[in-house]
Design a protein around this motif. Sequence first.
Motif, PDB file in Angstrom:
ATOM      1  N   PHE A  82      -3.400   7.276   2.725  1.00  0.00           N
ATOM      2  CA  PHE A  82      -2.812   6.562   1.584  1.00  0.00           C
ATOM      3  C   PHE A  82      -3.642   6.810   0.336  1.00  0.00           C
ATOM      4  CE2 PHE A  82      -2.580   2.920  -1.289  1.00  0.00           C
ATOM      5  CZ  PHE A  82      -1.217   2.888  -1.529  1.00  0.00           C
ATOM      6  N   SER A  83      -2.934   6.889  -0.809  1.00  0.00           N
ATOM      7  CA  SER A  83      -3.623   7.020  -2.099  1.00  0.00           C
ATOM      8  C   SER A  83      -2.772   6.346  -3.166  1.00  0.00           C
ATOM      9  CB  SER A  83      -3.850   8.489  -2.466  1.00  0.00           C
ATOM     10  OG  SER A  83      -2.613   9.161  -2.602  1.00  0.00           O
ATOM     11  N   TYR A  84      -3.450   5.721  -4.126  1.00  0.00           N
ATOM     12  CA  TYR A  84      -2.734   5.170  -5.283  1.00  0.00           C
ATOM     13  C   TYR A  84      -2.389   6.268  -6.269  1.00  0.00           C
ATOM     14  CZ  TYR A  84      -3.972   0.464  -3.702  1.00  0.00           C
ATOM     15  OH  TYR A  84      -4.089  -0.698  -2.975  1.00  0.00           O
ATOM     16  N   TYR A  85      -3.244   7.309  -6.315  1.00  0.00           N
ATOM     17  CA  TYR A  85      -3.031   8.445  -7.224  1.00  0.00           C
ATOM     18  C   TYR A  85      -3.113   9.727  -6.397  1.00  0.00           C
ATOM     19  CZ  TYR A  85      -4.448   4.707 -10.364  1.00  0.00           C
ATOM     20  OH  TYR A  85      -4.551   3.507 -11.008  1.00  0.00           O
ATOM     21  N   PRO A  86      -2.193  10.668  -6.614  1.00  0.00           N
ATOM     22  CA  PRO A  86      -2.149  11.881  -5.783  1.00  0.00           C
ATOM     23  C   PRO A  86      -3.458  12.645  -5.737  1.00  0.00           C
ATOM     24  CG  PRO A  86      -0.180  11.707  -7.162  1.00  0.00           C
ATOM     25  CD  PRO A  86      -1.116  10.625  -7.620  1.00  0.00           C
TER      26      PRO A  86
ATOM     27  N   LEU B 184      -7.429   6.334   1.664  1.00  0.00           N
ATOM     28  CA  LEU B 184      -7.605   6.305   3.114  1.00  0.00           C
ATOM     29  C   LEU B 184      -7.273   7.674   3.682  1.00  0.00           C
ATOM     30  CD1 LEU B 184      -5.943   2.883   4.044  1.00  0.00           C
ATOM     31  CD2 LEU B 184      -8.369   3.351   3.662  1.00  0.00           C
ATOM     32  N   SER B 185      -8.158   8.184   4.533  1.00  0.00           N
ATOM     33  CA  SER B 185      -7.945   9.503   5.124  1.00  0.00           C
ATOM     34  C   SER B 185      -8.139   9.403   6.640  1.00  0.00           C
ATOM     35  CB  SER B 185      -8.918  10.535   4.544  1.00  0.00           C
ATOM     36  OG  SER B 185      -8.792  10.613   3.140  1.00  0.00           O
ATOM     37  N   ASP B 186      -7.102   9.700   7.393  1.00  0.00           N
ATOM     38  CA  ASP B 186      -7.167   9.691   8.856  1.00  0.00           C
ATOM     39  C   ASP B 186      -7.767   8.380   9.371  1.00  0.00           C
ATOM     40  OD1 ASP B 186      -6.577  10.892  11.274  1.00  0.00           O
ATOM     41  OD2 ASP B 186      -8.619  11.650  11.520  1.00  0.00           O
ATOM     42  N   PHE B 187      -7.274   7.282   8.845  1.00  0.00           N
ATOM     43  CA  PHE B 187      -7.774   5.957   9.224  1.00  0.00           C
ATOM     44  C   PHE B 187      -7.153   5.576  10.563  1.00  0.00           C
ATOM     45  CE2 PHE B 187      -7.917   1.345   9.223  1.00  0.00           C
ATOM     46  CZ  PHE B 187      -9.153   1.061   8.670  1.00  0.00           C
ATOM     47  N   ASP B 188      -7.996   5.346  11.570  1.00  0.00           N
ATOM     48  CA  ASP B 188      -7.522   5.099  12.925  1.00  0.00           C
ATOM     49  C   ASP B 188      -8.225   3.863  13.476  1.00  0.00           C
ATOM     50  OD1 ASP B 188      -5.589   6.499  14.547  1.00  0.00           O
ATOM     51  OD2 ASP B 188      -7.169   6.719  16.046  1.00  0.00           O
ATOM     52  N   LEU B 189      -7.432   2.841  13.822  1.00  0.00           N
ATOM     53  CA  LEU B 189      -8.024   1.585  14.292  1.00  0.00           C
ATOM     54  C   LEU B 189      -7.028   0.861  15.188  1.00  0.00           C
ATOM     55  CD1 LEU B 189     -10.201  -0.695  14.168  1.00  0.00           C
ATOM     56  CD2 LEU B 189      -8.982  -1.562  12.154  1.00  0.00           C
ATOM     57  N   ALA B 190      -7.533   0.342  16.308  1.00  0.00           N
ATOM     58  CA  ALA B 190      -6.703  -0.455  17.211  1.00  0.00           C
ATOM     59  C   ALA B 190      -7.279  -1.863  17.297  1.00  0.00           C
ATOM     60  CB  ALA B 190      -6.663   0.181  18.594  1.00  0.00           C
ATOM     61  N   VAL B 191      -6.422  -2.858  17.056  1.00  0.00           N
ATOM     62  CA  VAL B 191      -6.796  -4.267  17.190  1.00  0.00           C
ATOM     63  C   VAL B 191      -5.983  -4.820  18.349  1.00  0.00           C
ATOM     64  CG1 VAL B 191      -6.963  -6.506  16.061  1.00  0.00           C
ATOM     65  CG2 VAL B 191      -7.204  -4.410  14.699  1.00  0.00           C
TER      66      VAL B 191
ATOM     67  N   ASP C 288       4.090   1.879   0.910  1.00  0.00           N
ATOM     68  CA  ASP C 288       4.348   2.767   2.041  1.00  0.00           C
ATOM     69  C   ASP C 288       3.218   3.774   2.185  1.00  0.00           C
ATOM     70  OD1 ASP C 288       6.653   1.794   3.220  1.00  0.00           O
ATOM     71  OD2 ASP C 288       7.980   2.861   1.833  1.00  0.00           O
ATOM     72  N   LEU C 289       3.049   4.279   3.386  1.00  0.00           N
ATOM     73  CA  LEU C 289       1.975   5.215   3.682  1.00  0.00           C
ATOM     74  C   LEU C 289       2.305   6.610   3.174  1.00  0.00           C
ATOM     75  CD1 LEU C 289       1.336   4.217   7.419  1.00  0.00           C
ATOM     76  CD2 LEU C 289       0.299   3.227   5.362  1.00  0.00           C
ATOM     77  N   ASP C 290       1.262   7.400   2.948  1.00  0.00           N
ATOM     78  CA  ASP C 290       1.443   8.825   2.657  1.00  0.00           C
ATOM     79  C   ASP C 290       1.526   9.630   3.944  1.00  0.00           C
ATOM     80  OD1 ASP C 290       1.292   8.255  -0.047  1.00  0.00           O
ATOM     81  OD2 ASP C 290      -0.868   8.584  -0.138  1.00  0.00           O
TER      82      ASP C 290
END
Length: 597
Positions: A358-362, A367-374, A402-404
Amino acid sequence: MDDFTAGAATTRDTLRYCVDLARPYSRLLLVGAVCLVLGVLINDVATPLVFAAVLDRIATIGPHTRMWPRFGDLIIAYAALVVAGQVAWRFSGWYEWEGSLKTFANGIHRSFERLLDLGYRWHVDHAAGEVASSLSSFSWALVDGLDILQWGVLRIVVVVISATVVTAVVAWPVALVLLALSAVFVVIIVKRSGPVTAASRQFSEAHSRAEGDAADAIRNVSTILSAATEPAESARIEGLLAASVRADLRARRAFTITRVWMGGTISLMTWGALLVGVLLAVQGDIRAGVIYLVLFYASQVSTQMVESFEQIRNLTRGLGRAAKLVGLVSTPPEVVDDPAAGELAVREASLRFEHVRFSYYPTRPLLSDFDLAVNAGEHVGVVGPSGGGKSTVTRLVLRFMDLDGGRITIDGQDIAGVTQASLRRAISYVPQDPQMLHRSIADNIWYGKGGEVDLALVDAVARDAHVEEFVRHLPAGYHTVVGERGLKLSGGQRQRVAIAQAMLKAAPVLILDEATSALDSESERYVQDALWRLMARATALVVAHRLSTIAQLDRIVVVDDGRIVEVGTHRDLLDEGRSPGLYRELWQRQSGGFISV
């Protein structure tokens, strides 16, 4: 295009939106229009014809003529027309006003819904005062426009057409004069409508900007007073109002030029009709009653043409005011439900981020390859330096954006594939600075439940959230109105009200975003106790700046520059036997935190 016109809708789009709002009440408006046409035909066609007949009979009256046999039928006809005309006008006014009011309410409601649909990021980027000013201006411009269309434009058109038809029957040369110059008048209106509408829109944009900035300054008056910037704010508003004045003068200039053209046409029309009528009278081709009709309709048409200028001026000004709001509500929403989206079904409330980008600006990925399980029922803290993406993670779960790339799931269901409403019903959210509605404490705690407030239930959750401790000292208790954005309450009190609201909601997923970062130690003690009670019944994702908030959680995730750099319990991350990490550095900056662990 200057700043004031950016984003305004075209005249066609504005009209289409207004017509769409009025369509459910078209029957009321149509009945009102029909009654108006009847009223015009009675007052401006039938009544003058009765007068003309009276004049004709007077012209041929002999000595000692008895009045009633000679004029009785005309007197009765005139009385009946007066009554019928008044009835038609009253019915026209009633139906038109009812239709206009319902259209007004529909316009506010529909526009409000569209503004809400535009989503979180859109509202962050747009000043609330300017948006509210645009909504207010639009709603009244809509009512005024409907009023002008019926009582101005429609009435004038019917008068002009009926005048032309009657004169065509009784004195066709006069009708030709009226028809030719009316056509010239219409051409002038069409050619000048563009500049007039554009100038009106510029004025509306400038005025809305000034109103919006003034409202924003008033809402944040404490910031202005504490910074002693009253003169600067006054100068800013003065500059915006000066721009508004310049825009209005440009509009006035466009109207003045148009009015000069119209005035010349109207004068020529009146003079031409009068000249032709006199020539016909001199030649003996028309009767006294016809002369009256010629003079009456020449005067009527010229008067209506003069009035039409003001009506068109008001209508174009209204369209200019409405165009700003139509431009806003026509913005495509950033986040929309998939047409095939279903309801989120929560069974265990497990939460997972899978390779999220995800990014606010291109050009600046966050967030880059954010991987987390709760896991279900697990309480996970998210910490890290400011600007690293912690709060963004919470907003992505709520689907404010929305996600990129990648996806977020709850119990294996992609949140992008379910309705936003069902997703947010499954989540309780306590932000750093809860925004209370300008309602009572009880209303704010109950908010989202729907129906009548159950004070017994409100009191029960308020005790668990430590709201009762300060409410009992308030004269109005739970009925105390919290003020705009809840500013009559302290930060800690607002947090406790927000926690009580989350407790009452009892959603299976809980998100806390910096819920204690701005609190004093006493408030933090109350809030933390309330938070632990709240988390006991939910899967929790806790973003915190104060590490004391998350030290006792099941797991802590350290985020830096949009990536997870450490994961573990508080004790694991501070273990002297492991290499120093970012979490230990953050903890040491906070002098070991604020609680013993």
